[in-house]
Design a protein around this motif. Structure first.
Motif, PDB file in Angstrom:
ATOM      1  N   HIS A   1       0.871  -1.170   0.000  1.00 12.05           N
ATOM      2  CA  HIS A   1       0.000   0.000   0.000  1.00 12.05           C
ATOM      3  C   HIS A   1       0.912   1.225   0.000  1.00 12.05           C
ATOM      4  N   VAL A   2       0.741   2.088  -0.982  1.00 15.34           N
ATOM      5  CA  VAL A   2       1.648   3.211  -1.182  1.00 15.34           C
ATOM      6  C   VAL A   2       0.878   4.515  -1.085  1.00 15.34           C
TER       7      VAL A   2
ATOM      8  N   GLY B   1      -5.349   0.914   4.540  1.00 15.04           N
ATOM      9  CA  GLY B   1      -5.206   2.242   3.969  1.00 15.04           C
ATOM     10  C   GLY B   1      -4.648   3.295   4.907  1.00 15.04           C
ATOM     11  N   PRO B   2      -5.101   3.377   6.168  1.00 15.50           N
ATOM     12  CA  PRO B   2      -4.571   4.403   7.066  1.00 15.50           C
ATOM     13  C   PRO B   2      -3.063   4.293   7.300  1.00 15.50           C
ATOM     14  N   ALA B   3      -2.490   3.109   7.178  1.00 11.30           N
ATOM     15  CA  ALA B   3      -1.047   2.949   7.393  1.00 11.30           C
ATOM     16  C   ALA B   3      -0.241   3.619   6.284  1.00 11.30           C
ATOM     17  N   ALA B   4      -0.811   3.756   5.103  1.00 10.40           N
ATOM     18  CA  ALA B   4      -0.111   4.387   3.987  1.00 10.40           C
ATOM     19  C   ALA B   4      -0.553   5.826   3.776  1.00 10.40           C
ATOM     20  N   GLY B   5      -1.275   6.370   4.723  1.00  4.08           N
ATOM     21  CA  GLY B   5      -1.742   7.749   4.610  1.00  4.08           C
ATOM     22  C   GLY B   5      -0.675   8.741   5.027  1.00  4.08           C
ATOM     23  N   PRO B   6      -0.761   9.965   4.528  1.00  5.26           N
ATOM     24  CA  PRO B   6       0.239  10.981   4.873  1.00  5.26           C
ATOM     25  C   PRO B   6       0.059  11.489   6.298  1.00  5.26           C
ATOM     26  N   ASP B   7       1.128  12.096   6.836  1.00  6.00           N
ATOM     27  CA  ASP B   7       1.067  12.632   8.196  1.00  6.00           C
ATOM     28  C   ASP B   7       0.225  13.901   8.264  1.00  6.00           C
ATOM     29  N   ASP B   8       0.309  14.740   7.250  1.00  7.83           N
ATOM     30  CA  ASP B   8      -0.428  15.995   7.228  1.00  7.83           C
ATOM     31  C   ASP B   8      -1.284  16.029   5.964  1.00  7.83           C
TER      32      ASP B   8
ATOM     33  N   GLY C   1     -11.372   6.801   5.871  1.00  3.61           N
ATOM     34  CA  GLY C   1     -12.067   8.076   6.005  1.00  3.61           C
ATOM     35  C   GLY C   1     -11.952   8.659   7.395  1.00  3.61           C
ATOM     36  N   ASP C   2     -12.127   7.829   8.425  1.00  2.00           N
ATOM     37  CA  ASP C   2     -12.017   8.306   9.805  1.00  2.00           C
ATOM     38  C   ASP C   2     -10.591   8.737  10.132  1.00  2.00           C
ATOM     39  N   ALA C   3      -9.590   7.992   9.651  1.00  2.00           N
ATOM     40  CA  ALA C   3      -8.196   8.339   9.920  1.00  2.00           C
ATOM     41  C   ALA C   3      -7.820   9.660   9.255  1.00  2.00           C
ATOM     42  N   VAL C   4      -8.284   9.886   8.049  1.00  2.00           N
ATOM     43  CA  VAL C   4      -7.973  11.129   7.334  1.00  2.00           C
ATOM     44  C   VAL C   4      -8.662  12.308   8.008  1.00  2.00           C
ATOM     45  N   ARG C   5      -9.931  12.136   8.380  1.00  2.00           N
ATOM     46  CA  ARG C   5     -10.651  13.224   9.066  1.00  2.00           C
ATOM     47  C   ARG C   5     -10.030  13.547  10.416  1.00  2.00           C
ATOM     48  N   ALA C   6      -9.534  12.536  11.127  1.00  2.00           N
ATOM     49  CA  ALA C   6      -8.902  12.768  12.429  1.00  2.00           C
ATOM     50  C   ALA C   6      -7.637  13.608  12.295  1.00  2.00           C
TER      51      ALA C   6
ATOM     52  N   GLY D   1      -7.334  15.918  10.043  1.00  2.00           N
ATOM     53  CA  GLY D   1      -7.731  17.206   9.497  1.00  2.00           C
ATOM     54  C   GLY D   1      -7.814  17.241   7.984  1.00  2.00           C
ATOM     55  N   GLY D   2      -7.847  16.100   7.335  1.00  2.00           N
ATOM     56  CA  GLY D   2      -7.902  16.045   5.879  1.00  2.00           C
ATOM     57  C   GLY D   2      -9.286  15.718   5.367  1.00  2.00           C
ATOM     58  N   THR D   3      -9.394  15.609   4.054  1.00  2.00           N
ATOM     59  CA  THR D   3     -10.646  15.280   3.390  1.00  2.00           C
ATOM     60  C   THR D   3     -10.451  14.023   2.559  1.00  2.00           C
ATOM     61  N   PRO D   4     -11.188  12.949   2.853  1.00  2.00           N
ATOM     62  CA  PRO D   4     -11.051  11.748   2.034  1.00  2.00           C
ATOM     63  C   PRO D   4     -11.792  11.904   0.710  1.00  2.00           C
ATOM     64  N   ARG D   5     -11.145  11.527  -0.370  1.00  2.00           N
ATOM     65  CA  ARG D   5     -11.748  11.533  -1.706  1.00  2.00           C
ATOM     66  C   ARG D   5     -11.586  10.123  -2.257  1.00  2.00           C
ATOM     67  N   ILE D   6     -12.558   9.274  -1.990  1.00  2.00           N
ATOM     68  CA  ILE D   6     -12.475   7.860  -2.335  1.00  2.00           C
ATOM     69  C   ILE D   6     -13.415   7.583  -3.507  1.00  2.00           C
ATOM     70  N   ALA D   7     -12.895   6.933  -4.523  1.00  2.00           N
ATOM     71  CA  ALA D   7     -13.686   6.634  -5.722  1.00  2.00           C
ATOM     72  C   ALA D   7     -14.848   5.720  -5.368  1.00  2.00           C
ATOM     73  N   ALA D   8     -15.939   5.881  -6.096  1.00  2.00           N
ATOM     74  CA  ALA D   8     -17.126   5.049  -5.899  1.00  2.00           C
ATOM     75  C   ALA D   8     -17.218   4.053  -7.052  1.00  2.00           C
ATOM     76  N   ALA D   9     -17.681   2.855  -6.741  1.00  2.00           N
ATOM     77  CA  ALA D   9     -17.818   1.827  -7.767  1.00  2.00           C
ATOM     78  C   ALA D   9     -19.216   1.850  -8.380  1.00  2.00           C
ATOM     79  N   ALA D  10     -20.211   2.232  -7.591  1.00  2.00           N
ATOM     80  CA  ALA D  10     -21.586   2.243  -8.085  1.00  2.00           C
ATOM     81  C   ALA D  10     -22.424   3.171  -7.214  1.00  2.00           C
ATOM     82  N   LEU D  11     -23.478   3.698  -7.794  1.00  2.00           N
ATOM     83  CA  LEU D  11     -24.451   4.505  -7.065  1.00  2.00           C
ATOM     84  C   LEU D  11     -25.842   4.009  -7.421  1.00  2.00           C
ATOM     85  N   TRP D  12     -26.752   4.158  -6.485  1.00  2.00           N
ATOM     86  CA  TRP D  12     -28.120   3.721  -6.702  1.00  2.00           C
ATOM     87  C   TRP D  12     -28.957   4.863  -7.250  1.00  2.00           C
TER      88      TRP D  12
END
Length: 155
Positions: free
Chosen positions: A16-17, A42-49, A65-70, A72-83
Motif C-alpha cells: 500500500h503506497v 489504507g490508514p497505514a499508507a496515509g500521509p502525516d499531514d 475516512g475516519d483516519a484522514v478526518r482525524a 484534518g484532511g478530506t477523504p476523496r475515495i472513488a465510488a464503484a456504483a451509485l443507486w
C-alpha cells in the motif's frame, strides 16, 4: 498463505503506497499480508499531514475516512456504483464524483506501472514481511531519487 500440493505454504503480501499528488513522490509505504482488506490497511499508507487524500474504491470503508478526518484532511475515495431510479442519473452522478479523483489516481498508478514494467516487481521474491518490506523500499527510494532529479532539473 498460499499452499501448493506437497509444498509448504508461502506467505503472500500486498503493498500500500501513499504518494504526493503533485510530484508523485512516494511517501509512506505499508506492506501487509494479502488477507488484510485494503480498507483496513489504507490508514497505514496515509500521509502525516493530509489535505485531500485520494484512493480507489477498494479503500471504501470507515477506517481510511475516519483516519484522514482525524488528521484534518478530506477523504476523496472513488465510488464503484451509485443507486438511482433510472440508469442515466446514477451513472452521471458516478462520473461527476469519480472524474476529479481519477485525474489524481492516474498519476499515482504510474508508480505501480513503473515498478512492474521497469523494475520487475510483479511478485515478492522473498518470504516474510520484513524481507518484503525491504524489497519494496529499495525501488521506492530509487524511483523517488529519479523523480526528484527530474523535478529539480525542470525548475
Amino acid at each position: 498463505m498460499v499452499g501448493r500440493r506437497g509444498k509448504p505454504a508461502v506467505p503472500v503480501s500486498k503493498v500500500h503506497v501513499g504518494a504526493d499528488a503533485d510530484t508523485s513522490l512516494v511517501e509512506p509505504i505499508a506492506v501487509t499480508a494479502a488477507d488484510v482488506a485494503d480498507s483496513k490497511a489504507g490508514p497505514a499508507a496515509g500521509p502525516d499531514d493530509p489535505g485531500e487524500v485520494f484512493a480507489d474504491c477498494a479503500h471504501r470503508g470507515r477506517q481510511l475516512g475516519d483516519a484522514v478526518r482525524a488528521e484534518g484532511g478530506t477523504p476523496r475515495i472513488a465510488a464503484a456504483a451509485l443507486w438511482g431510479r433510472d440508469e442515466a442519473e446514477p451513472l452521471a452522478r458516478l462520473d461527476a464524483w469519480n472524474r476529479p479523483i481519477d485525474r489524481v489516481r492516474q498519476r499515482i498508478e504510474t508508480i505501480f506501472g513503473t515498478w512492474t514494467r521497469s523494475d520487475g516487481r510483479r511478485r515478492m521474491r522473498w518470504r516474510g514481511m520484513g524481507k518484503a518490506t525491504r524489497q519494496i523500499h529499495v525501488p521506492a527510494i530509487a524511483d523517488d531519487l529519479t523523480r526528484a532529479l527530474t523535478l529539480t532539473a525542470a525548475v
